[in-house]
Design an enzyme around this catalytic site. Sequence first.
Site, PDB file in Angstrom:
ATOM      1  N   ILE A  63       1.025  -1.257   0.065  1.00 49.78           N
ATOM      2  CA  ILE A  63      -0.050  -0.018   0.214  1.00 49.78           C
ATOM      3  C   ILE A  63       0.965   1.330  -0.021  1.00 49.78           C
ATOM      4  O   ILE A  63       1.976   1.375   0.659  1.00 49.78           O
ATOM      5  CB  ILE A  63      -1.096  -0.018   1.219  1.00 49.78           C
ATOM      6  N   ASP A  64       0.846   2.102  -0.799  1.00 52.67           N
ATOM      7  CA  ASP A  64       1.704   3.203  -1.144  1.00 52.67           C
ATOM      8  C   ASP A  64       1.593   4.344   0.153  1.00 52.67           C
ATOM      9  O   ASP A  64       0.359   4.235   0.749  1.00 52.67           O
ATOM     10  CB  ASP A  64       1.179   3.993  -2.351  1.00 52.67           C
ATOM     11  N   ARG A  65       2.346   5.091   0.075  1.00 51.02           N
ATOM     12  CA  ARG A  65       2.399   6.111   1.586  1.00 51.02           C
ATOM     13  C   ARG A  65       1.463   6.899   1.316  1.00 51.02           C
ATOM     14  O   ARG A  65       0.872   7.355   2.226  1.00 51.02           O
ATOM     15  CB  ARG A  65       4.001   6.676   1.263  1.00 51.02           C
TER      16      ARG A  65
END
Length: 183
Positions: A63-65
Site C-alpha cells: 500500500i503506497d505512502r
Amino acid sequence: HSVPGFEDITNDAEGNSPNIFCIDKPPTVPVHPAGPFYANSLLMMVEAQEGLPPKSLIPCHRIDRATSGVLICTNMPSVASAVQRKISGGGKVKKLYLARVKGKFPASLNRDVVLPEQVINIASTRWCGDDNDILEVNAPLAVKMENETNSINSAMSASPMHRIVSSDGKPSVSRFRLIAYDE
C-alpha cells in the site's frame, strides 16, 4: 478472534498461533522506515504501540505512502505467505481501491471518454466487464518530482513525488467501476 477470510490459517509447525494485524493506515505515512520517516513509519509505530519487537511485523501486501486503507500484517512469514496467496488467488479476499474524484464518471459504453490532449497519443480507454460497466485505462505511468512538473498543485499532496502519464513510463492498466455518485 478470527479474521473473516482467514479462518483456515492455523498454527505453524512449532504450534505458534498466528497473529494477524489489520491496521488502518492513514495517508502520507509510509509503511516501511525510510529517510525522514525512520521512526514515524507505520510498522515501527504499531510495533511500539503493541509491544512487539522491532522489525517483527511483515506486511502481507503493498500500500503506497499516499494511500489510506487497511494494511494486513503478521509476525509469521508462513502466515504472510498464506495471506498473500489468498489475496492473489482470486478467492473471497480481495484488494479494492476506492477513489473519490472530481467530475462526472462516464456512465456507460454509450458515453465517450475524453482523454486530456497531452496524453491522447499515449493512453487508451475501453469499456469491459460482463455488463460493460468497467472502464479500463491503459496508460504508461512515470514518477516525477513536484519541481519537475508545473501542472501539479503542491497543496494537493503532501508528497513531492507524483505519478503522471508519460511515454517513458512503465506500462499500467487500471480498471474503474462507478460505485456511487454524489449529486
